[in-house]
Write an enzyme that holds these catalytic residues in place. Structure first.
Site, PDB file in Angstrom:
ATOM      1  N   LYS A 174       0.718  -1.020  -0.157  1.00  0.00           N
ATOM      2  CA  LYS A 174      -0.107   0.011   0.021  1.00  0.00           C
ATOM      3  C   LYS A 174       0.970   1.235  -0.135  1.00  0.00           C
ATOM      4  O   LYS A 174       1.885   1.289   0.858  1.00  0.00           O
ATOM      5  CB  LYS A 174      -0.964   0.232   1.140  1.00  0.00           C
ATOM      6  N   HIS A 190      -0.778  -8.532   8.635  1.00  0.00           N
ATOM      7  CA  HIS A 190      -0.890  -7.007   8.319  1.00  0.00           C
ATOM      8  C   HIS A 190      -0.456  -6.251   9.596  1.00  0.00           C
ATOM      9  O   HIS A 190       0.446  -5.087   9.597  1.00  0.00           O
ATOM     10  CB  HIS A 190      -1.989  -6.636   8.110  1.00  0.00           C
TER      11      HIS A 190
END
Ligand code: BG6
Length: 481
Positions: A176, A234
């Site tokens: 990201k 994550h």
């Protein structure tokens, strides 16, 4: 540099939902190196053209800005090829090798977008067929293990055929743009680094909130739960990026060495500290965005009476000189009030307040999604004649506005990196195993303790105990103050 990219699981959800749209974006942006071929392999019989039509149709389910026009698809489709493969048959690997050797591309990327239980047989057969030369890279999609032992087993199998430098373990959060910006913020700017430590930071909060439920994945999710699905990978990867020491270079191993040190410095859990510092929840029916939504136990394919957690909040510490005694709070859940992923760095208040009224400590909010940006919260004098009372203000930076045309999505970035052989944004086996080592006592304690997850209403921020966890230290979650 020519490349061949092979998708094992070429007709699966991940391939058409994420990987093909990401590749198409790379193609559209002119970022895909020339001379590339994309080969999908799967069990059923199809021709190249049938596969192209299958992918063409699937693009209708992709968000409209990412769909190709007819002309774009016709050009993209020329890169796509399909071969039937039975993954247990050695001769099918020999055929694949012949197909790849015929052209002899500079780089071959083998993307295992299959269920992980097939990784051992695929890796073994790839090795046996000699599809593991130095120009070959293997990309492994999560879930990479169910616990430490299974993760180690996958790594052993991969290591038999490939070196660590050839293994690209995906954590799509690392792709990201906001996460890459975190590196830039910390190590490309001198401003924050002197403050990035226990003397100035009161606590750090990492929230990965989703408003969606488990959708059609009830059976997978029920075997997995939020801790394995979001925290082990994550959330811990984000924590390492926040807490790591500056790496000596921007090379993959310099970065991954520092991340590993953070994982090794995390305070280990005991059965008592799991009870005290870990909250698990499960959503009940509620309302999100004005619409009623069912509870977890009423979702398709979720077994009756399941105790699986759909929410976790954790308090931990990074036990080193920089962070000693600074609480790190991690929180993630499904069917929460909104989709919101952010990291909040709460700074300490001024040591001696001279202004009247309540003062607020500064905070830096690193926004991952839905927006991608930074917010720095300060106090200012309004200049209205009564400047004894300060007013909260914020400096907002919206990266989508700052870089309107250049942004690249997570899978696009990671696919391009795998093709280019850049390992910086991929997880090394020792990091992945250390993350499992840290979460395992939580899994064990939950296994022993039958009390299950605490209920929370869909559309809330999780069970009240998650607020109490932070309040115990005299703090609050970002939305609470
Ligand atoms: C995946 C999880 O890894 O990440 C999903 O398996 C989750 O359960 C998803 O929904 C969240 O990713 P993102 O990029 O939408 O925040």
């Amino acid at each position: 540099m020519s490349f061949d990219l092979v998708f094992f699981g070429g007709t699966g959800d991940l391939t058409w939902r994420k990987l093909m749209p990401a590749l198409f974006q790379a193609f559209r942006h002119g970022k895909l190196p020339p001379g590339g071929r994309i080969l999908a392999v799967a069990r059923d019989d199809r021709s190249d053209d049938e596969y192209r039509s299958f992918i063409h149709e699937r693009f209708n389910d992709v968000e409209s800005s990412k769909r190709p026009s007819e002309d774009e698809f016709a050009r993209f489709a020329k890169l796509l090829h399909y071969r039937r493969m039975d993954l247990s048959q050695p001769e099918h690997y020999a055929r694949l090798k012949a197909w790849l050797d015929e052209r002899g591309a500079d780089t071959v990327v083998l993307y295992l977008a299959t269920s992980p239980h097939l990784f051992p047989v695929i890796c073994e057969q790839l090795g046996a067929a000699g599809l593991n030369g130095p120009h070959v890279r293997v990309v492994l999609e999560k879930p990479l293990g169910h616990d430490l032992a299974s993760a180690q087993e996958i790594n052993r199998v991969v290591r038999r055929a490939f070196s660590e430098q050839q293994a690209f373990r995906i954590d799509h959060y690392l792709g990201k743009p906001a996460v890459q910006n975190l590196m830039a913020l910390r190590f490309g700017n001198a401003l924050f680094e002197p403050l990035w430590r226990r003397e100035s930071v009161a606590n750090i909060q990492i929230t990965l909130a989703e408003d969606i439920g488990v959708g059609t994945r009830g059976d997978f999710y029920d075997r997995t739960g939020a801790l394995r699905d979001m925290v082990q990978n994550h959330a811990l990867q984000l924590l390492t990026m926040i807490a790591m020491e500056p790496p000596s270079t921007n090379d993959a191993d310099a970065i991954r060495d520092e991340k590993l040190k953070v994982l090794r410095s995390l305070k280990p859990f005991t059965p008592e500290s799991v009870t005290r510092d870990v909250i698990r929840g499960q959503y009940r029916a509620g309302t999100i965005g004005g619409k009623p939504v069912p509870g977890y136990l009423d979702e398709a394919k979720v077994p009756p009476g399941s105790a699986t957690e759909t929410f976790v909040a954790i308090r931990t510490e990074v036990q080193n000189w920089r962070w000693a005694a600074v609480p790190f709070y991690l929180r993630t859940g499904k069917r929460l009030a909104e989709r919101d992923a952010q990291i909040v760095v709460n700074f300490r208040p001024v040591p001696h307040p001279i202004f009247l009224g309540a003062t607020r400590a500064n905070k830096l909010v690193i926004k991952l999604q839905p927006e991608d940006g930074l917010e720095l919260h300060l106090l200012a004098a309004k200049g209205t004649g009564n400047d004894e009372l300060l007013t909260p203000v914020s400096l907002d930076l919206d990266f989508d506005k700052a870089f309107p045309t250049e942004r690249v999505g997570a899978y696009e970035r990671l696919l391009l990196d795998a093709i280019a052989g850049r390992l910086n944004l991929f997880v090394r086996s020792d990091e992945q195993e250390q993350a499992w080592r840290w979460v395992e006592p939580i899994l064990e304690a939950w296994h022993r303790d039958g009390s299950g997850a605490r209920p929370y209403a869909a559309g809330s921020y999780g069970p009240p105990a998650a607020s109490a966890l932070v309040a115990r230290d005299g703090y609050a979650w970002a939305e609470e103050f």
